[in-house]
Structures are given as C-alpha cells and as structure tokens.
Design an enzyme around this catalytic site. Structure first.
Site, PDB file in Angstrom:
ATOM      1  N   GLU A  18       0.809  -1.220   0.000  1.00  0.00           N
ATOM      2  CA  GLU A  18       0.000   0.000   0.000  1.00  0.00           C
ATOM      3  C   GLU A  18       0.846   1.275   0.000  1.00  0.00           C
ATOM      4  O   GLU A  18       0.384   2.341   0.397  1.00  0.00           O
ATOM      5  CB  GLU A  18      -0.951  -0.027   1.195  1.00  0.00           C
ATOM      6  N   SER A 146      -4.783  -7.090   2.265  1.00  0.00           N
ATOM      7  CA  SER A 146      -4.609  -8.123   1.242  1.00  0.00           C
ATOM      8  C   SER A 146      -5.973  -8.528   0.692  1.00  0.00           C
ATOM      9  O   SER A 146      -6.221  -9.677   0.402  1.00  0.00           O
ATOM     10  CB  SER A 146      -3.869  -9.320   1.821  1.00  0.00           C
ATOM     11  N   ASP A 253     -14.929  -1.363  10.191  1.00  0.00           N
ATOM     12  CA  ASP A 253     -15.852  -1.744   9.122  1.00  0.00           C
ATOM     13  C   ASP A 253     -16.925  -2.665   9.693  1.00  0.00           C
ATOM     14  O   ASP A 253     -16.621  -3.620  10.411  1.00  0.00           O
ATOM     15  CB  ASP A 253     -15.102  -2.464   7.990  1.00  0.00           C
ATOM     16  N   GLY A 272      -6.933   5.266   5.449  1.00  0.00           N
ATOM     17  CA  GLY A 272      -6.514   6.252   4.451  1.00  0.00           C
ATOM     18  C   GLY A 272      -6.785   7.684   4.913  1.00  0.00           C
ATOM     19  O   GLY A 272      -7.768   7.950   5.593  1.00  0.00           O
TER      20      GLY A 272
HETATM   21  N1  LIG Z   1     -18.888 -11.491   6.193  1.00  0.00           N
HETATM   22  C1  LIG Z   1     -19.100 -10.633   5.193  1.00  0.00           C
HETATM   23  N2  LIG Z   1     -20.333 -10.488   4.667  1.00  0.00           N
HETATM   24  C2  LIG Z   1     -20.554  -9.635   3.639  1.00  0.00           C
HETATM   25  N3  LIG Z   1     -19.598  -8.863   3.079  1.00  0.00           N
HETATM   26  C3  LIG Z   1     -18.342  -8.956   3.567  1.00  0.00           C
HETATM   27  C4  LIG Z   1     -18.035  -9.840   4.645  1.00  0.00           C
HETATM   28  N4  LIG Z   1     -16.701  -9.711   4.910  1.00  0.00           N
HETATM   29  C5  LIG Z   1     -16.223  -8.799   4.048  1.00  0.00           C
HETATM   30  N5  LIG Z   1     -17.206  -8.344   3.237  1.00  0.00           N
HETATM   31  C6  LIG Z   1     -17.051  -7.353   2.164  1.00  0.00           C
HETATM   32  O1  LIG Z   1     -15.686  -7.267   1.788  1.00  0.00           O
HETATM   33  C7  LIG Z   1     -15.140  -5.995   2.097  1.00  0.00           C
HETATM   34  C8  LIG Z   1     -13.724  -6.130   2.612  1.00  0.00           C
HETATM   35  O2  LIG Z   1     -13.700  -6.904   3.779  1.00  0.00           O
HETATM   36  P1  LIG Z   1     -12.920  -6.457   5.070  1.00  0.00           P
HETATM   37  O3  LIG Z   1     -13.102  -7.524   6.098  1.00  0.00           O
HETATM   38  O4  LIG Z   1     -13.337  -5.073   5.475  1.00  0.00           O
HETATM   39  O5  LIG Z   1     -11.388  -6.494   4.613  1.00  0.00           O
HETATM   40  P2  LIG Z   1     -10.429  -5.446   3.846  1.00  0.00           P
HETATM   41  O6  LIG Z   1     -11.105  -4.100   3.887  1.00  0.00           O
HETATM   42  O7  LIG Z   1      -9.175  -5.499   4.633  1.00  0.00           O
HETATM   43  O8  LIG Z   1     -10.280  -5.984   2.471  1.00  0.00           O
HETATM   44  C9  LIG Z   1     -16.104  -5.409   3.110  1.00  0.00           C
HETATM   45  O9  LIG Z   1     -16.039  -4.003   3.070  1.00  0.00           O
HETATM   46  C10 LIG Z   1     -17.428  -5.975   2.642  1.00  0.00           C
HETATM   47  O10 LIG Z   1     -17.900  -5.265   1.510  1.00  0.00           O
HETATM   48 MG   LIG Z   2     -12.293  -3.233   5.241  1.00  0.00          MG
END
Ligand SMILES: Nc1ncnc2c1ncn2[C@@H]1O[C@H](COP(=O)(O)OP(=O)(O)O)[C@@H](O)[C@H]1O
Ligand SMILES: [Mg+2]
Length: 304
Positions: A18, A146, A253, A272
């Site tokens: 990043e 990632s 989140d 960010g």
């Molecule tokens: N259990 C879940 N159910 C529905 N959507 C999910 C779930 N986990 C992740 N997401 C989707 O994927 C995106 C990224 O997941 P996240 O856990 O925030 O990891 P990162 O932001 O590090 O990639 C979330 O913002 C959401 O849109």
């Molecule tokens: Mg996230």
C-alpha cells in the site's frame, strides 16, 4: 509556527503493497500540518533508517503508513524503543488489528457481534464448513491490506476454489457467514466515535468487485440511519476499539444485516487520509476540517 508539538515527522511511503496510498495519505497530512503551522517534515522509512528520527531531534511522529511494516506494530515498536510519541494504536493493538482472525476471537470472547467463521486450510472439510456456516459465505485473506483474494461463495462446491485463490495472498484464510445488508464504516478519534458512513453500492448490489471498481458507489455521511441506531453503533465502535486496546484514531468496518443488527468485520488502525478518504469525510460531517482532524490525531500521540 506553533511549537506545541515540536519537530514532527510524518512517516509515509514505506515498503508495503500500500505504498502508493500511503504516499498520498502522508502528503495530504504533511501539507495540512504545515498549513496549521506545525514544524512537520516528511520521512519515508523505505529511504531512511528510522533511527535518524532520534538523531534529528524529532519529538513526535504521525504514522501515515498503511499495511505491513507500518500498521502492524513493527514501526510502533521502533518508536517505543526510541521513546518518540507516535499517533494511533500501540504495538500490541496494531499487531492484533492487522490479523482479522485474532481480532474476531477477541471481539467474540467479549460478546461483541462478528460474523461466524471458519479457518480454511489444506486439511479443511469444505463440505462440513459449508454446512456449518450456510451459504453464502465470504472467503478472505486474514490480514489487512490483502483484500485482493476475497470471494463471495454461493455454492458449497465453490468453497475450495475460493480458498485456493485467497491462499495465494495469505497463509491464513477466513470463511465468514455472508452478511446481506448495508455496509458501514465508522471512525473513532481519541475518545469518541465520528459519524457513521454508509457505503451504497450500485443497485443495492453488494458484490465485491462492483463495490470497489465502480464509480457509482456512493458514500453517505450523514448515514441516514435513525439517531438511536447511529448512537448504538458509535458505542459498539468504542467498545470494539477498547477491547483490542486501540487508541488515538482508527476506523471500524461493519455490516448491518436486514434486521438492523450490526456485525463487526475489521479494525483499521491507520486508515486512508487522502483528501477524499473516509475518515476525513466523517470528520467533516462532525465539523472537523482536514487540518483540524490531523491536529487532533497528533494531539493523541503517545507512548506505551
Ligand atoms: N462477512 C461478510 N459479509 C458480507 N460482506 C463482507 C463480509 N466480509 C467482508 N465483506 C465485504 O468485503 C469488504 C472487505 O472486507 P474487510 O473484512 O473489510 O477487509 P479489507 O477491507 O481489509 O479488504 C467489506 O467491506 C465488505 O464489503
Ligand atoms: Mg475493510
């Protein structure tokens, strides 16, 4: 020039995947701090040894490094050793928040809501996991930054392929119960949560690709949620940060399911900070401009 903070280094760039985002965040923070009269200087750990911070008399550090080697506790450990106060979470909380699996274990142990999950590896009985979690599931690498290898799985037979994809990015892979509903993100700043941001993907489609690669995604702040729910979410965010030991600032989140129940996904300890990032957007809705936000984060700089 304000000498309230002394000589300040803004750490940006670094060597993680990043790096480019960090360069944007750090430049924005540096310009804002200088604009507020702070004696701030940019410092890229990819180019210079962190020990130079002490030799050059820096008194505080604003960490604007994202991902590994910046957000994961390692730089925080160096700054502890150098005894230079830094922004954001300390060593333990930074390392913990970097790992989505262990973060979820702490939240679950404290009774905070986070989607049910399984760890996937070569020995996993994929049918058993599919049966236990139900469909759909969301498969993702367990470490921050990632997000590339994530897949929404709707058929049990797709689970193994989703694991194989995620495993290319990370040794540790999570399958999570898929939460169908609204996506939210909520920053915190020192001892308070900032306004909730609702992320509205086109046509109510929460498909991952769609959300991240479409210009149509809208960010709503104020969120339009009712005031009682917004307050409950803010309390949840402060609890979720407290149990991980996070401090200073960060962003959580969250998914809100169709019944209006929140589910914690992850904690970001150095989110960010470009002009159009989410934390500045939320701060703005709370009446804090970008410069004021950077000053408030810097005020929270500490050790230990
Ligand atoms: N259990 C879940 N159910 C529905 N959507 C999910 C779930 N986990 C992740 N997401 C989707 O994927 C995106 C990224 O997941 P996240 O856990 O925030 O990891 P990162 O932001 O590090 O990639 C979330 O913002 C959401 O849109
Ligand atoms: Mg996230």
């Amino acid at each position: 020039m304000t000498d309230r903070f002394g000589k300040v280094a803004v750490l940006f760039g670094g060597t993680s995947a990043e790096r480019e985002v960090s360069l944007m965040s750090g430049s924005a923070v540096l310009a804002a701090l200088q604009g507020c009269g702070v004696d701030a200087h940019g410092f890229d750990p990819a180019e210079r040894d962190l020990c130079a911070l002490r030799d050059e008399g820096f008194e505080r550090v604003f960490i604007a490094l994202h991902g590994r080697g910046g957000e994961d506790g390692t730089v925080q450990g160096v700054l502890e050793t150098l005894r230079i106060p830094y922004t954001g979470s300390g060593v333990m909380a930074s390392a913990l928040a970097m790992d989505k699996w262990r973060t979820k274990m702490v939240w679950a142990a404290c009774g905070l809501p986070t989607p049910r999950y399984a760890i996937l590896d070569a020995q996993t009985d994929f049918d058993a996991v599919a049966a236990e979690l139900g469909m759909p599931v969301f498969v993702k690498p367990a470490h921050e930054g990632s997000s590339m290898g994530a897949t929404k799985v709707v058929e049990p037979s797709q689970l193994r392929a989703a694991w194989e994809l995620a495993a290319r990015y990370d040794r540790l892979v999570l399958a999570e119960a898929f939460i169908d509903g609204a996506e939210l993100t909520v920053p915190f700043l020192n001892d308070r949560a900032l306004p909730v941001i609702r992320i509205d993907a086109p046509g109510g489609n929460y498909d991952y690709e769609h959300k991240y690669f479409s210009d149509e995604t809208r960010y709503l702040c104020p969120s339009g949620l009712d005031a009682a729910l917004e307050d409950a979410l803010k309390r949840l965010v402060m609890q979720s940060a407290a149990v991980l030991g996070c401090r200073g600032w960060g962003r959580v989140d969250i998914m809100l399911d169709r019944d209006g129940r929140p589910w914690l996904l992850e904690m970001n300890t150095v989110p960010g900070m470009t002009g159009h990032s989410l934390v500045p957007m939320s701060a703005q809705a709370a009446g804090l401009g970008f410069g004021q936000l950077c000053i408030a984060i810097l005020e929270g700089a500490s050790l230990g």
